[in-house]
Enzyme design. Structure first.
Site, PDB file in Angstrom:
ATOM      1  CD  GLU A 254      -1.932   1.668   1.378  1.00 42.96           C
ATOM      2  OE1 GLU A 254      -1.165   2.639   0.778  1.00 42.96           O
ATOM      3  OE2 GLU A 254      -2.691   2.436   3.244  1.00 42.96           O
ATOM      4  CB  CYS A 288      -2.284   6.125   1.404  1.00 48.03           C
ATOM      5  SG  CYS A 288      -3.115   5.987   2.051  1.00 48.03           S
TER       6      CYS A 288
HETATM    7  P1  NAD Z   1       9.783   5.882   3.478  1.00 49.40           P
HETATM    8  O1  NAD Z   1       8.957   4.656   2.080  1.00 49.40           O
HETATM    9  O2  NAD Z   1      11.098   6.073   3.808  1.00 49.40           O
HETATM   10  O3  NAD Z   1       9.408   5.162   5.062  1.00 49.40           O
HETATM   11  C1  NAD Z   1       7.850   4.823   5.277  1.00 49.40           C
HETATM   12  C2  NAD Z   1       8.351   3.413   6.622  1.00 49.40           C
HETATM   13  O4  NAD Z   1       8.566   2.891   5.527  1.00 49.40           O
HETATM   14  C3  NAD Z   1       9.434   3.344   6.895  1.00 49.40           C
HETATM   15  O5  NAD Z   1       8.546   3.438   9.173  1.00 49.40           O
HETATM   16  C4  NAD Z   1      10.736   3.314   7.021  1.00 49.40           C
HETATM   17  O6  NAD Z   1      11.011   2.952   8.555  1.00 49.40           O
HETATM   18  C5  NAD Z   1      10.488   2.634   6.698  1.00 49.40           C
HETATM   19  N1  NAD Z   1      10.647   2.416   5.503  1.00 49.40           N
HETATM   20  C6  NAD Z   1      12.163   3.115   4.581  1.00 49.40           C
HETATM   21  N2  NAD Z   1      13.189   2.366   4.060  1.00 49.40           N
HETATM   22  C7  NAD Z   1      12.416   1.080   4.539  1.00 49.40           C
HETATM   23  C8  NAD Z   1      13.230  -0.322   3.722  1.00 49.40           C
HETATM   24  N3  NAD Z   1      14.257  -0.730   2.674  1.00 49.40           N
HETATM   25  N4  NAD Z   1      12.384  -1.409   3.664  1.00 49.40           N
HETATM   26  C9  NAD Z   1      11.881  -1.348   4.846  1.00 49.40           C
HETATM   27  N5  NAD Z   1      11.416  -0.417   5.259  1.00 49.40           N
HETATM   28  C10 NAD Z   1      11.810   1.131   5.264  1.00 49.40           C
HETATM   29  O7  NAD Z   1       8.081   7.183   3.962  1.00 49.40           O
HETATM   30  P2  NAD Z   1       8.794   8.544   4.617  1.00 49.40           P
HETATM   31  O8  NAD Z   1      10.613   8.900   4.155  1.00 49.40           O
HETATM   32  O9  NAD Z   1       8.978   8.094   6.262  1.00 49.40           O
HETATM   33  O10 NAD Z   1       8.265   9.591   4.055  1.00 49.40           O
HETATM   34  C11 NAD Z   1       8.444   9.461   2.975  1.00 49.40           C
HETATM   35  C12 NAD Z   1       6.621  10.004   1.332  1.00 49.40           C
HETATM   36  O11 NAD Z   1       6.882   8.368   1.533  1.00 49.40           O
HETATM   37  C13 NAD Z   1       6.225  10.398   2.390  1.00 49.40           C
HETATM   38  O12 NAD Z   1       5.708  12.079   1.718  1.00 49.40           O
HETATM   39  C14 NAD Z   1       3.907   9.773   1.693  1.00 49.40           C
HETATM   40  O13 NAD Z   1       4.831   9.927   0.205  1.00 49.40           O
HETATM   41  C15 NAD Z   1       5.375   8.309   1.765  1.00 49.40           C
HETATM   42  N6  NAD Z   1       4.788   7.379   2.304  1.00 49.40           N
HETATM   43  C16 NAD Z   1       2.877   6.966   2.572  1.00 49.40           C
HETATM   44  C17 NAD Z   1       2.332   6.549   3.235  1.00 49.40           C
HETATM   45  C18 NAD Z   1       1.185   5.567   3.503  1.00 49.40           C
HETATM   46  O14 NAD Z   1       0.289   5.566   4.156  1.00 49.40           O
HETATM   47  N7  NAD Z   1       1.601   4.680   2.142  1.00 49.40           N
HETATM   48  C19 NAD Z   1       3.553   6.032   4.331  1.00 49.40           C
HETATM   49  C20 NAD Z   1       4.482   7.077   5.062  1.00 49.40           C
HETATM   50  C21 NAD Z   1       5.371   7.747   3.673  1.00 49.40           C
END
Ligand code: NAD
Length: 490
Positions: A254, A288
């Site tokens: 998601e 989202c």
């Molecule tokens: P991100 O995708 O980097 O991080 C989201 C989560 O994933 C964090 O909890 C992080 O610890 C984890 N994560 C990061 N890198 C990972 C990896 N390589 N493997 C597994 N898990 C990992 O996002 P962010 O930097 O926190 O936020 C940036 C953008 O991400 C936001 O602007 C938004 O667009 C998107 N986002 C979307 C949702 C959603 O609900 N769909 C949630 C969080 C972030």
């Protein structure tokens, strides 16, 4: 105002039924509402992650053979415990995720509903008899649990995301290694605690934190992991898909969204603003399904823009513990820089900054609720997910143009339409690129319905019966007619 609830729950790793320190040290947990350190989260090293995998592997045979209704009973008991502890859970969530108290309570309520619904549905998992095309053969499908699931949850809805992933995977009979967000670990720990107190056997859920790319690499290269589920950015989703590819691990992702709101010429401007504002500014826009691009018929454009800006300016920024607060914090300073950059880019390309557009001058991580008008299609904010309290408003002249603008991103998650016209509604359902469409209302992610994104917004489904089947293999069994008995060949 400082939070009244410190992080008073164990945020160490939880492996095979026991808490332990992590081999890779710890990092601070920060309250986004005031920037203060409120606790520490322990980080796993490779041997911790391996122990979590071993524990999940060891627990799988018994858990997968536990009667589905009994698995469901544990989920329902966990939901009941979470309900008893809801105020405590909400205080923790509010504090570590920057939410208002109402938002935190609402999210814990949704987490309770999610565990309950998956608990009920566990006892209803069924295959089916497939009659018809195969002469002389009886066929039926048998849903069987896939195995160990590697689950990754983000910080924006730490309770709902953990409940959705654990609810679906546990109902299915899978065991889980959950790597929850390091910036909001206590809420995930709280949910896991409720499951354990409800009778979840050791090793069925293992909770780790750590360096996300390193933990992901290790989990997804393990031969025991059969499915992975992630909520977060599209960029990370793609990197996890690449890690999953060599072993064809099933992916349920998601990812982001960039939800358009089409406001047709017959719409009631006040009603559209009242309906969509909670989703636009709730959780500081870090959702989202948050509306991001308002596409307004030119006849309503000026009125709409001014009224939305008035609504945005009326919000009260603050710590969730302050009862006056109606707009909480964003996750960290990095989000503020990203929001500022998107705003400046839009203005440089000709958009009008109607209100907001900068970091609020107060402690914590707050971005002023922002309305940009006349945002040109080439501005970054029209294609990059803002994930914050920014609304971009643009005018359109005819419905086809609105649909075209709505679909002009790589994302395809939520989309909204406001109109009485049956023609526009049916056109929108057919033509909007969105997995989740709200017509004259929001599009809530309720536990009983499948939710999935199109294109850059995801893979597969979470929620509903489909969300449980995401973690199961439908085995197709074809049996020849026996020589004797009711199915014998005449
Ligand atoms: P991100 O995708 O980097 O991080 C989201 C989560 O994933 C964090 O909890 C992080 O610890 C984890 N994560 C990061 N890198 C990972 C990896 N390589 N493997 C597994 N898990 C990992 O996002 P962010 O930097 O926190 O936020 C940036 C953008 O991400 C936001 O602007 C938004 O667009 C998107 N986002 C979307 C949702 C959603 O609900 N769909 C949630 C969080 C972030």
């Amino acid at each position: 105002m400082s939070a009244e609830a410190a992080i008073d729950i164990d945020t160490r790793l939880f492996i095979d039924g026991k808490h332990r320190d992590g081999g890779a040290g710890s990092q601070p947990i920060v309250d986004p509402g005031n920037g203060q350190e409120i606790g520490k989260v322990e980080l796993a090293d490779p041997s911790d992650v391996q122990d979590a995998l071993d524990a999940a592997t060891g627990a799988f045979p018994a858990w997968s053979r536990t009667l589905p209704a009994q698995r469901g009973a544990i989920l329902k008991r966990a939901a009941a415990l979470l309900l008893e502890r809801a105020d405590h859970a909400a205080a923790i969530l509010m504090t570590e995720a920057g939410k208002t108290r109402a938002e935190a309570r609402g999210e814990i309520g949704r987490a309770i509903e999610t565990l309950t619904w998956n608990g009920e549905q566990a006892g209803r998992i069924e295959g089916r008899i497939i009659s018809g095309a195969a002469d002389g053969s009886v066929r039926h499908s048998v849903p069987t649990p896939l195995g160990v699931v590697a689950a990754f949850t983000a910080w924006n809805f730490p309770a709902v995301l953990a409940s959705r992933k654990l609810g679906g995977a546990l109902a299915a009979g899978c065991t889980v290694v959950l790597k929850a967000a390091e910036s909001a670990p206590a809420t995930a720990a709280f949910i896991v605690r409720a499951l354990v107190d409800a009778g979840l056997p050791d090793g069925v859920v293992n909770l780790v934190f750590g360096d996300p790319p390193a933990v992901a690499q290790q989990l997804l290269s393990s031969p025991v992991v059969k499915a992975t589920t992630f909520t977060g950015s599209t960029a990370v989703g793609r990197s996890l898909a690449a890690l999953a590819a060599p072993r064809l691990i099933r992916c349920v992702f998601e990812l982001g969204g960039h939800a358009p709101v089409i406001v047709c010429e017959d719409a009631d401007v006040d009603a559209v603003i009242a309906t969509t504002s909670p989703a636009k500014f709730g959780s500081a826009g870090q959702s989202c399904v948050a509306p991001t691009r308002y596409l307004v018929h030119r006849s309503l454009y000026e009125e709409f823009t001014e009224k939305l800006a008035a609504r945005a300016s009326s919000l009260t920024l603050g710590h969730g513990a302050d009862p006056e607060t109606t707009l909480g914090a964003v996750a960290h300073q990095g989000r503020i820089e990203a929001l500022k950059q998107l705003t400046d880019d839009a203005v440089a390309r000709g958009a009008r900054l109607v209100t907001g557009g900068r970091q609020a001058e107060r402690e914590g991580f707050f971005f002023e609720p922002t309305v940009l008008a006349g945002v040109p299609a080439g501005a970054d904010i029209m294609t990059e997910e803002p994930f914050g309290p920014i609304a971009a408003v643009s005018a359109y002249d005819d419905f086809d143009e609105a649909i075209e603008l709505a679909n002009a991103t790589d994302y395809g998650f939520a989309a909204y339409l406001f109109t009485d016209s049956l023609y526009y509604r049916s056109q929108a359902v057919e033509r909007l690129k969105a997995g989740n469409i709200g017509i004259n209302q929001l599009a809530p992610s309720l536990p009983d319905a499948p939710l999935g994104g199109i294109d850059a917004s995801g893979l597969g489904y979470e929620g509903g019966a489909e969300g449980i089947l995401s973690f199961m293999q439908l085995r197709l069994v074809s049996q020849s007619a026996p020589a004797h008995g009711p199915y014998r060949k005449q």
